[in-house]
Motif scaffolding. Sequence first.
Motif, PDB file in Angstrom:
ATOM      1  N   ILE A   1       0.841  -1.203   0.000  1.00 35.45           N
ATOM      2  CA  ILE A   1       0.000   0.000   0.000  1.00 35.45           C
ATOM      3  C   ILE A   1       0.875   1.252   0.000  1.00 35.45           C
ATOM      4  O   ILE A   1       0.640   2.188  -0.771  1.00 35.45           O
ATOM      5  N   GLY A   2       1.898   1.260   0.854  1.00 38.91           N
ATOM      6  CA  GLY A   2       2.770   2.429   0.963  1.00 38.91           C
ATOM      7  C   GLY A   2       3.480   2.757  -0.334  1.00 38.91           C
ATOM      8  O   GLY A   2       3.512   3.912  -0.761  1.00 38.91           O
ATOM      9  N   PHE A   3       4.056   1.746  -0.976  1.00 40.54           N
ATOM     10  CA  PHE A   3       4.768   2.008  -2.226  1.00 40.54           C
ATOM     11  C   PHE A   3       3.819   2.328  -3.372  1.00 40.54           C
ATOM     12  O   PHE A   3       4.159   3.105  -4.269  1.00 40.54           O
ATOM     13  N   THR A   4       2.626   1.753  -3.350  1.00 39.64           N
ATOM     14  CA  THR A   4       1.640   2.108  -4.383  1.00 39.64           C
ATOM     15  C   THR A   4       1.267   3.574  -4.236  1.00 39.64           C
ATOM     16  O   THR A   4       1.251   4.322  -5.225  1.00 39.64           O
ATOM     17  N   LEU A   5       0.984   3.995  -3.003  1.00 38.39           N
ATOM     18  CA  LEU A   5       0.666   5.412  -2.767  1.00 38.39           C
ATOM     19  C   LEU A   5       1.856   6.300  -3.122  1.00 38.39           C
ATOM     20  O   LEU A   5       1.690   7.358  -3.734  1.00 38.39           O
ATOM     21  N   TYR A   6       3.039   5.872  -2.741  1.00 34.38           N
ATOM     22  CA  TYR A   6       4.251   6.646  -3.014  1.00 34.38           C
ATOM     23  C   TYR A   6       4.434   6.855  -4.514  1.00 34.38           C
ATOM     24  O   TYR A   6       4.777   7.948  -4.962  1.00 34.38           O
ATOM     25  N   GLY A   7       4.193   5.796  -5.275  1.00 36.10           N
ATOM     26  CA  GLY A   7       4.382   5.866  -6.719  1.00 36.10           C
ATOM     27  C   GLY A   7       3.432   6.823  -7.422  1.00 36.10           C
ATOM     28  O   GLY A   7       3.735   7.321  -8.501  1.00 36.10           O
ATOM     29  N   PHE A   8       2.288   7.085  -6.790  1.00 38.53           N
ATOM     30  CA  PHE A   8       1.306   7.950  -7.424  1.00 38.53           C
ATOM     31  C   PHE A   8       1.075   9.251  -6.666  1.00 38.53           C
ATOM     32  O   PHE A   8       0.189  10.020  -7.000  1.00 38.53           O
ATOM     33  N   SER A   9       1.888   9.494  -5.631  1.00 41.23           N
ATOM     34  CA  SER A   9       1.754  10.723  -4.842  1.00 41.23           C
ATOM     35  C   SER A   9       2.312  11.919  -5.599  1.00 41.23           C
ATOM     36  O   SER A   9       3.312  11.808  -6.299  1.00 41.23           O
ATOM     37  N   HIS A  10       1.641  13.052  -5.413  1.00 41.56           N
ATOM     38  CA  HIS A  10       2.108  14.287  -6.040  1.00 41.56           C
ATOM     39  C   HIS A  10       2.009  15.479  -5.104  1.00 41.56           C
ATOM     40  O   HIS A  10       2.090  16.613  -5.545  1.00 41.56           O
ATOM     41  N   SER A  11       1.818  15.197  -3.795  1.00 46.01           N
ATOM     42  CA  SER A  11       1.767  16.297  -2.840  1.00 46.01           C
ATOM     43  C   SER A  11       2.457  15.878  -1.554  1.00 46.01           C
ATOM     44  O   SER A  11       2.599  14.690  -1.255  1.00 46.01           O
ATOM     45  N   PHE A  12       2.845  16.858  -0.800  1.00 51.97           N
ATOM     46  CA  PHE A  12       3.555  16.643   0.450  1.00 51.97           C
ATOM     47  C   PHE A  12       2.765  15.730   1.391  1.00 51.97           C
ATOM     48  O   PHE A  12       3.317  14.785   1.966  1.00 51.97           O
ATOM     49  N   LEU A  13       1.472  15.981   1.565  1.00 48.43           N
ATOM     50  CA  LEU A  13       0.667  15.190   2.502  1.00 48.43           C
ATOM     51  C   LEU A  13       0.563  13.729   2.076  1.00 48.43           C
ATOM     52  O   LEU A  13       0.584  12.835   2.929  1.00 48.43           O
ATOM     53  N   TRP A  14       0.462  13.476   0.788  1.00 48.17           N
ATOM     54  CA  TRP A  14       0.411  12.086   0.331  1.00 48.17           C
ATOM     55  C   TRP A  14       1.735  11.371   0.557  1.00 48.17           C
ATOM     56  O   TRP A  14       1.761  10.200   0.923  1.00 48.17           O
ATOM     57  N   PHE A  15       2.847  12.072   0.351  1.00 49.69           N
ATOM     58  CA  PHE A  15       4.155  11.473   0.637  1.00 49.69           C
ATOM     59  C   PHE A  15       4.305  11.203   2.131  1.00 49.69           C
ATOM     60  O   PHE A  15       4.819  10.164   2.537  1.00 49.69           O
ATOM     61  N   LEU A  16       3.832  12.140   2.938  1.00 51.50           N
ATOM     62  CA  LEU A  16       3.883  11.966   4.389  1.00 51.50           C
ATOM     63  C   LEU A  16       3.079  10.738   4.815  1.00 51.50           C
ATOM     64  O   LEU A  16       3.549   9.904   5.591  1.00 51.50           O
ATOM     65  N   PHE A  17       1.871  10.625   4.296  1.00 58.50           N
ATOM     66  CA  PHE A  17       1.005   9.488   4.592  1.00 58.50           C
ATOM     67  C   PHE A  17       1.662   8.181   4.139  1.00 58.50           C
ATOM     68  O   PHE A  17       1.649   7.186   4.872  1.00 58.50           O
ATOM     69  N   SER A  18       2.257   8.184   2.958  1.00 53.60           N
ATOM     70  CA  SER A  18       2.940   6.996   2.436  1.00 53.60           C
ATOM     71  C   SER A  18       4.090   6.579   3.341  1.00 53.60           C
ATOM     72  O   SER A  18       4.273   5.396   3.632  1.00 53.60           O
ATOM     73  N   GLU A  19       4.868   7.549   3.811  1.00 52.17           N
ATOM     74  CA  GLU A  19       6.011   7.251   4.677  1.00 52.17           C
ATOM     75  C   GLU A  19       5.576   6.678   6.020  1.00 52.17           C
ATOM     76  O   GLU A  19       6.248   5.803   6.566  1.00 52.17           O
ATOM     77  N   ILE A  20       4.464   7.138   6.560  1.00 49.86           N
ATOM     78  CA  ILE A  20       3.962   6.591   7.825  1.00 49.86           C
ATOM     79  C   ILE A  20       3.567   5.128   7.634  1.00 49.86           C
ATOM     80  O   ILE A  20       3.904   4.268   8.454  1.00 49.86           O
ATOM     81  N   ILE A  21       2.876   4.833   6.545  1.00 51.78           N
ATOM     82  CA  ILE A  21       2.488   3.452   6.253  1.00 51.78           C
ATOM     83  C   ILE A  21       3.733   2.586   6.063  1.00 51.78           C
ATOM     84  O   ILE A  21       3.820   1.471   6.587  1.00 51.78           O
TER      85      ILE A  21
END
Length: 171
Positions: free
Chosen positions: A49-69
């Motif tokens: 889930i984290g890497f899927t979100l990371y791969g499609f993130s385009h904003s600071f908050l999404w990257f932050l959320f991905s890193e927590i996961i």
Amino acid sequence: KFGLDATELFIVQSVFAFWVVFLEIPTGFISDKYSRKISLILWLLLWGIGFTLYGFSHSFLWFLFSEIILAIGYCLVSGTDSALVYDSLLYDKKESLFKKISWKINSISWLAEWIWWITWGFIALYGLQIPFLVDWFMWFMAFIIALFLIEPPRSKLDPQEGSWIQIINTL
């Protein structure tokens, strides 16, 4: 390209480090009390889930959320993989081989990771999402393997003792 400046990138990495420090013992407790296999499967689910979100993130908050996961997932595997190897060797009465086998596993893992990150950089020249898709495929293969993993029998933490007491005793 992903919309992060240097400050945001350092904040994202700091958040990952914070959660790893904060969750290292509680996630190890899950592995010790319940199951190494469950801990590995949860790691792989969160990693996917984290890497899927990371791969499609385009904003600071999404990257932050991905890193927590990703941090939660990282903590779930930290130590669990070694404990599973040790439990397996103990079950086969070969625990004296643990240091030698553990060293080999770590050496191969470090080499594979080093090769992957260099390869990742070259693949990224053709598109930043491509390495994430390759990671996702590797994750999927590991997830399938983890589902069929058979844990050796072992003694678990005492179910009569409260979970918080066990965590405090571990600390």
